[in-house]
Write a protein that holds these residues in place. Structure first.
Motif, PDB file in Angstrom:
ATOM      1  N   SER A 200       0.829  -1.196   0.000  1.00  0.00           N
ATOM      2  CA  SER A 200       0.000   0.000   0.000  1.00  0.00           C
ATOM      3  C   SER A 200       0.871   1.256   0.000  1.00  0.00           C
ATOM      4  N   ILE A 201       0.319   2.316  -0.552  1.00  0.00           N
ATOM      5  CA  ILE A 201       1.031   3.583  -0.666  1.00  0.00           C
ATOM      6  C   ILE A 201       0.160   4.689  -0.092  1.00  0.00           C
ATOM      7  N   ASN A 202       0.765   5.510   0.748  1.00  0.00           N
ATOM      8  CA  ASN A 202       0.118   6.721   1.244  1.00  0.00           C
ATOM      9  C   ASN A 202       1.006   7.899   0.912  1.00  0.00           C
ATOM     10  N   GLY A 203       0.390   9.009   0.564  1.00  0.00           N
ATOM     11  CA  GLY A 203       1.180  10.172   0.215  1.00  0.00           C
ATOM     12  C   GLY A 203       0.444  11.464   0.486  1.00  0.00           C
ATOM     13  N   PHE A 204       1.206  12.558   0.506  1.00  0.00           N
ATOM     14  CA  PHE A 204       0.646  13.891   0.661  1.00  0.00           C
ATOM     15  C   PHE A 204       1.275  14.803  -0.382  1.00  0.00           C
ATOM     16  N   TYR A 205       0.432  15.500  -1.118  1.00  0.00           N
ATOM     17  CA  TYR A 205       0.911  16.399  -2.160  1.00  0.00           C
ATOM     18  C   TYR A 205       1.287  17.736  -1.542  1.00  0.00           C
ATOM     19  N   TYR A 206       2.453  18.252  -1.926  1.00  0.00           N
ATOM     20  CA  TYR A 206       2.906  19.548  -1.414  1.00  0.00           C
ATOM     21  C   TYR A 206       3.098  20.529  -2.551  1.00  0.00           C
ATOM     22  N   ASP A 207       2.409  21.640  -2.465  1.00  0.00           N
ATOM     23  CA  ASP A 207       2.558  22.759  -3.391  1.00  0.00           C
ATOM     24  C   ASP A 207       2.052  23.980  -2.638  1.00  0.00           C
ATOM     25  N   PRO A 208       2.915  24.966  -2.372  1.00  0.00           N
ATOM     26  CA  PRO A 208       2.494  26.140  -1.601  1.00  0.00           C
ATOM     27  C   PRO A 208       1.274  26.841  -2.188  1.00  0.00           C
ATOM     28  N   ASN A 209       1.025  26.658  -3.492  1.00  0.00           N
ATOM     29  CA  ASN A 209      -0.083  27.344  -4.149  1.00  0.00           C
ATOM     30  C   ASN A 209      -1.321  26.464  -4.322  1.00  0.00           C
ATOM     31  N   SER A 210      -1.314  25.278  -3.727  1.00  0.00           N
ATOM     32  CA  SER A 210      -2.450  24.368  -3.831  1.00  0.00           C
ATOM     33  C   SER A 210      -2.980  24.027  -2.441  1.00  0.00           C
ATOM     34  N   SER A 211      -4.114  23.355  -2.390  1.00  0.00           N
ATOM     35  CA  SER A 211      -4.682  22.940  -1.108  1.00  0.00           C
ATOM     36  C   SER A 211      -3.675  22.051  -0.376  1.00  0.00           C
ATOM     37  N   PRO A 212      -3.447  22.280   0.904  1.00  0.00           N
ATOM     38  CA  PRO A 212      -2.432  21.512   1.640  1.00  0.00           C
ATOM     39  C   PRO A 212      -2.868  20.084   1.942  1.00  0.00           C
ATOM     40  N   PHE A 213      -1.886  19.209   2.052  1.00  0.00           N
ATOM     41  CA  PHE A 213      -2.075  17.831   2.514  1.00  0.00           C
ATOM     42  C   PHE A 213      -3.125  17.056   1.718  1.00  0.00           C
ATOM     43  N   GLN A 214      -3.106  17.197   0.393  1.00  0.00           N
ATOM     44  CA  GLN A 214      -3.967  16.366  -0.449  1.00  0.00           C
ATOM     45  C   GLN A 214      -3.468  14.924  -0.330  1.00  0.00           C
ATOM     46  N   LYS A 215      -4.319  14.036   0.136  1.00  0.00           N
ATOM     47  CA  LYS A 215      -3.873  12.691   0.481  1.00  0.00           C
ATOM     48  C   LYS A 215      -4.013  11.722  -0.689  1.00  0.00           C
ATOM     49  N   LEU A 216      -2.936  10.988  -0.935  1.00  0.00           N
ATOM     50  CA  LEU A 216      -2.907   9.939  -1.957  1.00  0.00           C
ATOM     51  C   LEU A 216      -2.959   8.588  -1.253  1.00  0.00           C
ATOM     52  N   GLU A 217      -3.906   7.730  -1.654  1.00  0.00           N
ATOM     53  CA  GLU A 217      -4.041   6.399  -1.068  1.00  0.00           C
ATOM     54  C   GLU A 217      -4.146   5.374  -2.188  1.00  0.00           C
ATOM     55  N   LEU A 218      -3.183   4.463  -2.246  1.00  0.00           N
ATOM     56  CA  LEU A 218      -3.128   3.478  -3.317  1.00  0.00           C
ATOM     57  C   LEU A 218      -2.922   2.081  -2.747  1.00  0.00           C
ATOM     58  N   LYS A 219      -3.442   1.091  -3.466  1.00  0.00           N
ATOM     59  CA  LYS A 219      -3.190  -0.312  -3.146  1.00  0.00           C
ATOM     60  C   LYS A 219      -2.648  -1.007  -4.381  1.00  0.00           C
ATOM     61  N   SER A 220      -1.783  -1.982  -4.169  1.00  0.00           N
ATOM     62  CA  SER A 220      -1.211  -2.713  -5.300  1.00  0.00           C
ATOM     63  C   SER A 220      -2.290  -3.545  -5.976  1.00  0.00           C
ATOM     64  N   THR A 221      -2.171  -3.720  -7.275  1.00  0.00           N
ATOM     65  CA  THR A 221      -3.121  -4.518  -8.037  1.00  0.00           C
ATOM     66  C   THR A 221      -2.409  -5.720  -8.628  1.00  0.00           C
ATOM     67  N   ASN A 222      -3.165  -6.610  -9.226  1.00  0.00           N
ATOM     68  CA  ASN A 222      -2.600  -7.828  -9.800  1.00  0.00           C
ATOM     69  C   ASN A 222      -2.496  -7.770 -11.316  1.00  0.00           C
ATOM     70  N   GLU A 223      -2.430  -6.557 -11.853  1.00  0.00           N
ATOM     71  CA  GLU A 223      -2.314  -6.427 -13.298  1.00  0.00           C
ATOM     72  C   GLU A 223      -0.974  -6.979 -13.774  1.00  0.00           C
ATOM     73  N   GLY A 224      -0.912  -7.264 -15.071  1.00  0.00           N
ATOM     74  CA  GLY A 224       0.337  -7.761 -15.640  1.00  0.00           C
ATOM     75  C   GLY A 224       1.438  -6.735 -15.545  1.00  0.00           C
ATOM     76  N   ARG A 225       2.633  -7.192 -15.360  1.00  0.00           N
ATOM     77  CA  ARG A 225       3.768  -6.291 -15.217  1.00  0.00           C
ATOM     78  C   ARG A 225       4.355  -5.920 -16.570  1.00  0.00           C
ATOM     79  N   SER A 226       4.817  -4.695 -16.652  1.00  0.00           N
ATOM     80  CA  SER A 226       5.550  -4.242 -17.830  1.00  0.00           C
ATOM     81  C   SER A 226       6.398  -3.058 -17.419  1.00  0.00           C
ATOM     82  N   GLY A 227       7.564  -2.933 -18.012  1.00  0.00           N
ATOM     83  CA  GLY A 227       8.447  -1.832 -17.672  1.00  0.00           C
ATOM     84  C   GLY A 227       9.879  -2.206 -17.940  1.00  0.00           C
ATOM     85  N   PHE A 228      10.799  -1.465 -17.334  1.00  0.00           N
ATOM     86  CA  PHE A 228      12.209  -1.708 -17.598  1.00  0.00           C
ATOM     87  C   PHE A 228      13.010  -1.375 -16.355  1.00  0.00           C
TER      88      PHE A 228
END
Length: 236
Positions: A200-228
């Motif tokens: 799982s992933i939790n995050g907070f977006y930081y930008d002095p000109n945007s709303s503070p502490f925008q929370k990001l909440e993600l969970k891993s999925t079982n999709e096929g892998r691709s990348g490098f």
């Protein structure tokens, strides 16, 4: 709000870290091709809404504290199509990067303010004992010692090798499928905490000109892998 696109560049790295520190232990859920799905809450005085978000890791180099990927926001009100951005990340491993950002308009005070919002930041040094009161006491002692060390030098003398969480910063570099007139900004960056236990992933977006502490909440999925996993590459 005007959008400022930041060109990709080599971020400042730790120059005098303890050479005995090693990279975080490998985690199968933090690897090339892994996908995550969840939401980002966007709050202001006028609204409180959540955007659906998909993330995929496209490159990972733990030895150099680097990873990159794409982020897709699916229901952005101002956009007619899902908005995809490319981001690059710094892994707080003390060897390459510390808890201090040192750029992107973030001060050490901003860093401490955001890192301490993660429960995992304060629980990393808890040692489970039989006595509950002892656990509570040691929790606070260890937490303040840990935080104090971060406040002093970004945590350069800490060893994060065996911690069950990996702290990172994600910086969006450019829009992939839309122009800069899409109504969104990528001027800020994310403070991120990744759980090696469940992906799982939790995050907070930081930008002095945007709303503070925008929370990001993600969970891993079982999709096929691709990348490098190459250390040098170019996206077209």
């Amino acid at each position: 709000m005007p959008v400022r696109v930041v060109e990709s560049s080599t971020p400042s790295q730790v120059s005098d870290a303890n050479p005995g520190h090693t990279s975080p232990a490998g985690c199968t859920l933090l690897s090339v091709g892994q996908a995550f799905s969840g939401t980002q809450n966007v709050s202001s005085l006028q609204k409180d809404e959540a955007w659906r978000v998909n993330v995929r890791i496209q490159g990972c180099d733990l030895d150099h504290g680097y990873l990159c990927g794409t982020m897709e926001a699916l229901n952005v009100p101002m956009a007619d199509t899902p908005v995809v951005t490319f981001w690059e990340g710094e892994i707080v491993d003390i060897k390459n990067y510390t808890f201090f950002t040192g750029k992107w308009d973030a001060t050490p005070e901003d860093d401490i303010r955001h890192w301490t919002k993660f429960q995992s930041f304060s629980s990393l040094l808890v040692r489970f004992q039989d006595c509950y009161l002892y656990v509570v006491f040691m929790h606070f002692i260890n937490y303040f010692s840990f935080q104090r060390q971060v406040e002093v030098d970004g945590g350069k003398s800490l060893d994060l090798t065996n911690y069950p969480f990996i702290f990172m910063r994600w910086k969006e570099q450019y829009f992939v499928n839309v122009g800069t007139d899409c109504g969104l900004t990528i001027a800020g960056f994310y403070y991120v905490c990744f759980s090696c236990g469940d992906g799982s992933i939790n995050g907070f977006y930081y930008d002095p000109n945007s709303s503070p502490f925008q929370k990001l909440e993600l969970k891993s999925t079982n999709e096929g892998r691709s990348g490098f996993s190459f250390s040098s590459y170019e996206l077209q």
